[in-house]
Design an enzyme around this catalytic site. Structure first.
Site, PDB file in Angstrom:
ATOM      1  N   GLY A  44      -1.577   0.449 -45.825  1.00 20.92           N
ATOM      2  CA  GLY A  44      -2.146   1.575 -45.023  1.00 20.92           C
ATOM      3  C   GLY A  44      -3.516   1.120 -44.603  1.00 20.92           C
ATOM      4  O   GLY A  44      -4.091   1.777 -43.638  1.00 20.92           O
ATOM      5  N   GLU A  45      -4.441   0.781 -45.589  1.00 17.89           N
ATOM      6  CA  GLU A  45      -5.906   0.790 -45.339  1.00 17.89           C
ATOM      7  C   GLU A  45      -6.359  -0.274 -44.649  1.00 17.89           C
ATOM      8  O   GLU A  45      -7.427  -0.545 -44.060  1.00 17.89           O
ATOM      9  CB  GLU A  45      -6.610   1.298 -46.662  1.00 17.89           C
ATOM     10  CG  GLU A  45      -5.910   2.218 -47.675  1.00 17.89           C
ATOM     11  CD  GLU A  45      -5.991   3.646 -47.116  1.00 17.89           C
ATOM     12  OE1 GLU A  45      -6.619   4.148 -45.989  1.00 17.89           O
ATOM     13  OE2 GLU A  45      -5.072   4.463 -47.420  1.00 17.89           O
ATOM     14  N   GLY A  56       0.317  -3.042 -50.966  1.00 19.67           N
ATOM     15  CA  GLY A  56       0.157  -1.698 -49.791  1.00 19.67           C
ATOM     16  C   GLY A  56      -0.672  -2.253 -48.802  1.00 19.67           C
ATOM     17  O   GLY A  56      -1.526  -2.863 -48.782  1.00 19.67           O
ATOM     18  N   PHE A  66      -3.717  10.033 -42.446  1.00 14.54           N
ATOM     19  CA  PHE A  66      -4.541   9.142 -42.681  1.00 14.54           C
ATOM     20  C   PHE A  66      -5.878   9.461 -43.465  1.00 14.54           C
ATOM     21  O   PHE A  66      -6.948   9.265 -43.053  1.00 14.54           O
ATOM     22  CB  PHE A  66      -4.764   8.085 -41.644  1.00 14.54           C
ATOM     23  CG  PHE A  66      -3.584   7.217 -41.447  1.00 14.54           C
ATOM     24  CD1 PHE A  66      -3.534   5.912 -42.331  1.00 14.54           C
ATOM     25  CD2 PHE A  66      -3.062   7.189 -40.207  1.00 14.54           C
ATOM     26  CE1 PHE A  66      -2.375   5.281 -42.044  1.00 14.54           C
ATOM     27  CE2 PHE A  66      -1.669   6.835 -40.038  1.00 14.54           C
ATOM     28  CZ  PHE A  66      -1.605   5.564 -40.988  1.00 14.54           C
ATOM     29  N   ARG A  80       3.760  -8.577 -52.011  1.00 17.68           N
ATOM     30  CA  ARG A  80       5.141  -8.593 -51.256  1.00 17.68           C
ATOM     31  C   ARG A  80       5.251  -7.784 -50.199  1.00 17.68           C
ATOM     32  O   ARG A  80       4.899  -6.664 -50.021  1.00 17.68           O
ATOM     33  CB  ARG A  80       6.274  -8.323 -52.236  1.00 17.68           C
ATOM     34  CG  ARG A  80       7.470  -8.543 -51.861  1.00 17.68           C
ATOM     35  CD  ARG A  80       8.707  -8.159 -52.882  1.00 17.68           C
ATOM     36  NE  ARG A  80       9.891  -8.425 -52.665  1.00 17.68           N
ATOM     37  CZ  ARG A  80      10.957  -8.001 -53.442  1.00 17.68           C
ATOM     38  NH1 ARG A  80      10.943  -7.283 -54.502  1.00 17.68           N
ATOM     39  NH2 ARG A  80      12.108  -8.304 -53.027  1.00 17.68           N
ATOM     40  N   ILE A  81       5.597  -8.577 -48.969  1.00 16.08           N
ATOM     41  CA  ILE A  81       5.880  -7.451 -47.698  1.00 16.08           C
ATOM     42  C   ILE A  81       7.360  -7.016 -47.694  1.00 16.08           C
ATOM     43  O   ILE A  81       8.160  -7.585 -47.411  1.00 16.08           O
ATOM     44  CB  ILE A  81       5.464  -8.210 -46.528  1.00 16.08           C
ATOM     45  CG1 ILE A  81       4.077  -8.750 -46.599  1.00 16.08           C
ATOM     46  CG2 ILE A  81       5.628  -7.381 -45.250  1.00 16.08           C
ATOM     47  CD1 ILE A  81       2.889  -7.855 -46.725  1.00 16.08           C
ATOM     48  N   LEU A  82       7.615  -5.559 -47.937  1.00 15.09           N
ATOM     49  CA  LEU A  82       8.890  -5.132 -48.048  1.00 15.09           C
ATOM     50  C   LEU A  82       9.595  -5.048 -46.492  1.00 15.09           C
ATOM     51  O   LEU A  82      10.907  -5.306 -46.649  1.00 15.09           O
ATOM     52  CB  LEU A  82       8.798  -3.432 -48.470  1.00 15.09           C
ATOM     53  CG  LEU A  82       8.372  -3.447 -49.673  1.00 15.09           C
ATOM     54  CD1 LEU A  82       8.134  -1.812 -49.920  1.00 15.09           C
ATOM     55  CD2 LEU A  82       9.112  -4.042 -50.770  1.00 15.09           C
TER      56      LEU A  82
END
Length: 754
Positions: free
Chosen positions: A710-711, A708, A246, A634-636
Site C-alpha cells: 500500500g505504501e 505489503g 490512505f 510474495r505477490i498475492l
C-alpha cells in the site's frame, strides 16, 4: 490432477462489478428514508481565540430545522468526564467538538445544524451568527523553526530516531567530499473521492447502527462507546466500502462525534456528510523541513550522515512520523546523527497520509544523494549501490530479506538507465529538456494481530468474515483467493465480508499490514476448517482417507485428495453428509512473531526511475515515463498489486509537481480548500507507468510470505522526479511541489545548499 493455484495469479476484483455499477453502498448511501435527519457543520472563521457570542435564533426559525447544537446547549456526554485513548492517534488531547467557547484552529466546528433535509441544514447554518474574540496566531512553520522541540511522549508504533553513532559533526568536518542542504515539503491535504461521513441509524431498541468512513470499524466503535459511555452491545459500526482513505480514515474525525451526539440527543437517525472544503479541516500531511548533510570519501563511501527534520503539529496533539530513519536504513555510514523535532502551530492536528513520513525523508535524502553524486562525478545509481546497507543499521538487526539490488537491476534495465548521460541538459527534443532521475524507497513490513472466521456450507459455498477494511486496495479479492485456494474452490464459491464490527476483530487497515495480517488469519482459519473437514471425511463408511494426515492431503476441485494416490478422494459434499452438519465454522488468528521481531527487521524496498521533460521557456514539467521496481515478498495478486504501486507513483508525481495546501498566514487558514485550486494529477499529467516485482522469498515476515504494497509506491517517487528535473535543467529545486516559478528560478528559495 493438481488444482490450479490462485495465489500469485492476476484475478479481477470480486467487488469490481458492484463498484462500477453503483450497487456498492458507501456511508452516505445508508439511510432508512424520510425519518433520517440531515446535519451540517458550521466551522470557525478564526485560527485561535474564543466565541464571544453565538446566536442561533434565525437558524432555528427556518422551517424544517430541528435543532442547532453549540457549546452552549450541547448534551453532556461521557466524553467530557472520561479519558479516551486513540489507538493510532498521537500524544495529547484529541479534539473535543463543541466542548467550550475556545477555538484551536480555523475550521474547528462551532455549531451543528440538524434539519429535515440537507439543503435546509446547510442554508440554516449560514444564518448562525458568531462573534469571535481572536488572539494572535502562528501558522508559519519556517518562522517557528527556532521553537522546535523533541516530543516528550512517543507516538505508539512510530520509532524515534536512534541514538547517534560516533560523531557525525567531526566526520563531516574531516570528510574529503561533503554536501549539506535543506529541503522543504509543503502540507498536503487528503482529498479522497468519498468525503468523510457518518450515518447513524437509531434502532427501535435504542441501539446504534453506525455507518462511518473509517479504516477500522473497531476504532469507531471504541470511540463511540468510550466517548458516550455506551456498552459494546449497543453499538455496531459498518463500513463495507471506502471511497479512498490512505490514512485520512485511520482515526475518527469530528463528524462521527457530532452525528452520534445529535442522534442520541434527538432520538432520531442522523446523517452528516462533510463538504469538500470541510475535508481541509480534518486531515493533512504536515509541512516538513529537512536538513541533510553527507560526508564521503573520494570513492563515494559515506563517512557521515546527518539528517534532521522538523514537522508541524497542532497545539493540542504531538503528531509524529518516522521521517529521518529511512536515510540510515538505506545507506550505511559509521557516523550517523538523526534528529526529529516538532513545531506547534495554530492548525488542526496533521494525520497520516500514504507512507507517513517516508516520502518526506526520502525526498530530502534521495535528493542529497544525487547532489553528492554530482560532486563526486559518479553515477547516482552506482553511488547508492556502493553504500547499500546489508543490515538495518537503525535497529541493528538483520533483514528478513532484502532484494533491493535485484529490483534495481530489473528497473534500470527496463528503463534503459545505462544510456543516461552524466551531465545535465544533455538530452533535448524540440523545446523540451529531458532528464532521467532515480530514487530508492523503503517501507516497513508489519503484521498486526488479526482474527478471521471461515464458514463452509454443504453446497460448497465459503463465507469469509474479517472486520478489516478494504480501502480500494483489493482486500476482498486477495482474501477470496486465499480461501478459495486453501479449500480447493473456485473464487465464485467464496463470499468475503469486511468492515463490520460484528465480524472477528481486526485493527485499522493501514501501514501495508492488512494483506499479511488478515490474509494469514484467513489462511489459519482455513487450515482449521480443513482439519474438521478431513475428520468428517474419515467418518464416512469405507473412507479412502481413513488413515490420512492433514499434510498428506490436498483440497482440489471441491474434493479432499490423497496426494500420493489421487484416486483416493472424498468430495466435500460427501464429507458434509458423513459429518451430519449443514455447515462448518472455523476461527483463525494471526499476529507478529515476537522472536522474529526481536531478531529481524522487515521492509519492502523499491527503486524508482523517472523521465521528466521540461519546457525550457515555460518551465512546465511532464513526467513521461516511470518505472517502479519493487521487492515486496510474495505477490498475492499481480493485478491488484500493480494497481497499488501505480496509485502510489501517481500520488508521488502529485507530491512532486502539484499538491500544496496554501496557507494565508495573516488569516491563519488554508486558502485553496477545493479541488479547483488544490491541484492533484489529472489524466493528462500521467503517462506510462511500468511496475516490476522482484522475486523475493520471505517466510519470516508473515506465514504467507507477504510484505505489503500500500505504501511503497509513493516513497521514492517525488525524489526521482526532482532528480530528473535537475538532470533535465541543471537547476536543483529543493522545495515541493516544484511549480513553474521554482523550476524557472523566479521564486526566492526557502532552502539552500552549502
Amino acid at each position: 490432477m493438481m488444482h490450479h493455484p490462485l495465489i500469485g495469479t492476476p484475478q479481477d476484483r470480486v467487488d469490481g462489478r458492484a463498484k462500477v455499477t453503483g450497487t456498492a453502498r458507501y456511508v452516505a448511501d445508508f439511510e432508512t428514508g424520510a425519518e433520517v435527519l440531515h446535519a451540517h457543520v458550521l466551522n470557525s472563521a478564526i485560527a485561535i481565540g474564543r466565541i464571544r457570542r453565538i446566536d442561533t435564533t434565525r437558524a432555528l426559525a427556518v422551517p424544517g430545522v430541528v435543532e442547532v447544537f453549540t457549546h452552549e446547549n450541547r448534551p453532556r456526554t461521557a466524553w467530557f468526564s472520561s479519558s479516551y485513548k486513540d489507538d493510532v492517534g498521537p500524544p495529547g488531547k484529541p479534539l473535543r467538538p463543541l466542548y467550550d467557547s475556545s477555538i484551536s484552529y480555523s475550521g474547528e466546528p462551532v455549531a451543528l445544524v440538524v434539519a429535515e433535509s440537507y439543503e435546509t441544514a446547510r442554508y440554516a447554518a449560514n444564518l448562525v451568527e458568531v462573534e469571535y474574540e481572536a488572539k494572535p496566531h502562528e501558522t508559519d512553520l519556517l518562522k517557528q523553526l527556532p521553537n522546535s522541540y523533541v516530543p516528550k511522549k512517543r507516538r505508539s508504533g512510530i520509532n524515534p530516531p536512534p541514538r547517534p553513532k560516533g560523531s557525525a559533526a567531526s566526520a563531516l568536518e574531516s570528510a574529503p567530499v561533503k554536501h549539506v542542504a535543506r529541503y522543504l515539503i509543503a502540507a498536503e491535504h487528503h482529498n479522497p473521492m468519498e468525503m468523510h461521513a457518518t450515518t447513524v441509524i437509531r434502532e427501535a431498541d435504542g441501539k446504534l447502527l453506525i455507518h462511518d468512513k473509517i479504516q477500522g470499524v473497531y476504532a469507531s466503535k471504541q470511540y463511540v462507546c468510550s466517548v458516550f459511555g455506551l456498552s459494546e452491545d449497543k453499538v455496531r459500526v459498518v463500513s463495507p466500502f471506502i471511497g479512498g482513505a490512505f490514512g485520512s480514515g485511520l482515526r475518527p474525525h469530528y463528524q462521527l462525534f457530532l452525528a452520534v451526539m445529535a442522534a442520541m440527543a434527538l432520538e432520531r437517525s442522523v446523517k452528516l456528510v462533510l463538504t469538500r472544503d470541510q475535508q481541509f479541516t480534518i486531515a493533512h500531511r504536515p509541512e516538513t523541513w529537512n536538513e541533510v548533510a553527507l560526508g564521503a570519501k573520494p570513492d563515494g563511501t559515506l563517512t557521515a550522515i546527518r539528517h534532521k527534520a522538523i514537522g508541524s503539529t497542532s497545539r493540542y496533539e504531538d503528531h509524529q512520523e518516522a521521517v529521518v530513519n529511512w536515510t540510515n536504513l538505506l545507506y550505511s555510514a559509521p557516523d550517523v546523527q538523526l534528529e526529529y523535532e516538532l513545531v506547534q502551530l495554530d492548525i488542526e492536528t496533521p494525520t497520516d497520509m500514504r507512507a507517513p513520513g517516508a516520502p518526506l525523508g526520502a525526498f530530502a535524502a534521495e535528493s542529497a544523494m544525487d547532489e553528492l553524486a554530482e560532486k563526486l562525478g559518479v553515477d547516482p545509481l552506482a553511488l547508492r549501490l556502493h553504500n547499500d546497507t546489508q543490515t538495518d543499521e537503525v535497529m541493528n538487526k538483520y533483514h528478513t530479506s532484502k532484494e533491493l539490488r535485484a529490483a534495481c537491476q530489473l528497473g534500470a534495465e527496463r528503463f534503459g538507465w545505462r544510456h543516461r548521460p552524466f551531465a545535465p541538459r544533455s538530452m533535448r527534443q524540440g523545446r523540451e529538456l529531458i532528464g532521467w532521475g532515480l530514487a530508492f524507497g523503503a517501507w516497513e513490513a508489519q503484521m498486526q494481530k488479526h482474527a478471521a472466521r471461515v464458514m463452509l456450507d454443504a453446497e460448497g459455498h465459503c463465507t469469509v468474515g474479517v472486520a478489516t477494511a478494504d480501502l480500494g486496495t483489493g482486500t476482498y479479492t486477495i482474501l477470496a483467493q486465499i480461501a478459495a485456494e486453501a479449500l480447493g474452490l473456485s473464487m465464485n464459491k467464496v463470499t468475503v465480508l469486511l468492515g463490520d464490527s460484528a465480524l472477528p476483530q481486526a485493527p485499522v487497515s493501514g501501514g501495508s499490514w492488512t494483506a499479511a495480517s488478515a490474509g494469514s488469519a484467513v489462511h489459519d482459519a482455513c487450515a482449521r476448517l480443513k482439519a474438521e473437514l478431513l475428520l468428517a471425511a474419515q467418518t464416512q463408511r469405507g473412507s479412502p482417507l481413513v488413515d490420512a494426515k492433514l499434510e498428506e492431503v490436498m483440497f482440489d476441485r471441491e474434493r479432499i485428495v490423497l496426494m500420493r494416490d489421487p484416486m483416493r478422494a472424498v468430495s466435500l459434499q460427501a464429507a458434509f453428509a458423513a459429518g451430519g452438519r449443514p455447515r462448518i465454522v472455523a476461527d483463525g488468528q494471526a499476529g507478529p512473531d515476537q522472536l522474529t521481531q526481536l531478531r529481524y527487521s522487515s521492509h519492502t524496498h523499491s527503486a524508482v526511475f523517472v523521465e521528466a521533460r521540461v519546457d525550457e521557456e515555460l518551465g512546465q514539467v511532464r513526467v513521461t515515463r516511470a518505472v517502479s521496481a519493487v521487492a515486496a515478498g510474495r505477490i498475492l495478486n499481480p493485478k491488484t498489486a500493480r494497481s497499488q504501486v501505480v496509485g502510489g507513483v501517481v500520488w508521488g508525481i502529485g507530491m512532486a509537481l502539484h499538491e500544496e495546501a496554501m496557507a494565508d498566514h495573516n488569516l491563519g487558514r488554508w486558502m485553496n480548500h477545493n479541488i479547483a485550486e488544490y491541484h492533484i494529477p489529472a489524466h493528462a499529467d500521467i503517462h506510462e507507468i511500468d511496475v516490476i516485482f522482484a522475486e523475493e522469498k520471505d517466510m519470516l515476515t508473515s506465514p504467507l510470505g507477504v510484505k505489503g504494497l500500500g505504501e511503497i509506491g509513493i516513497v521514492g517517487t517525488a525524489a526521482a522526479v526532482a532528480n530528473a528535473v535537475w538532470h533535465a535543467t541543471g537547476r536543483r529545486v529543493r522545495e515541493l511541489p516544484m511549480t513553474i516559478d521554482k523550476v524557472l528560478g523566479l521564486t526566492p528559495a526557502h532552502t539552500e545548499a552549502r
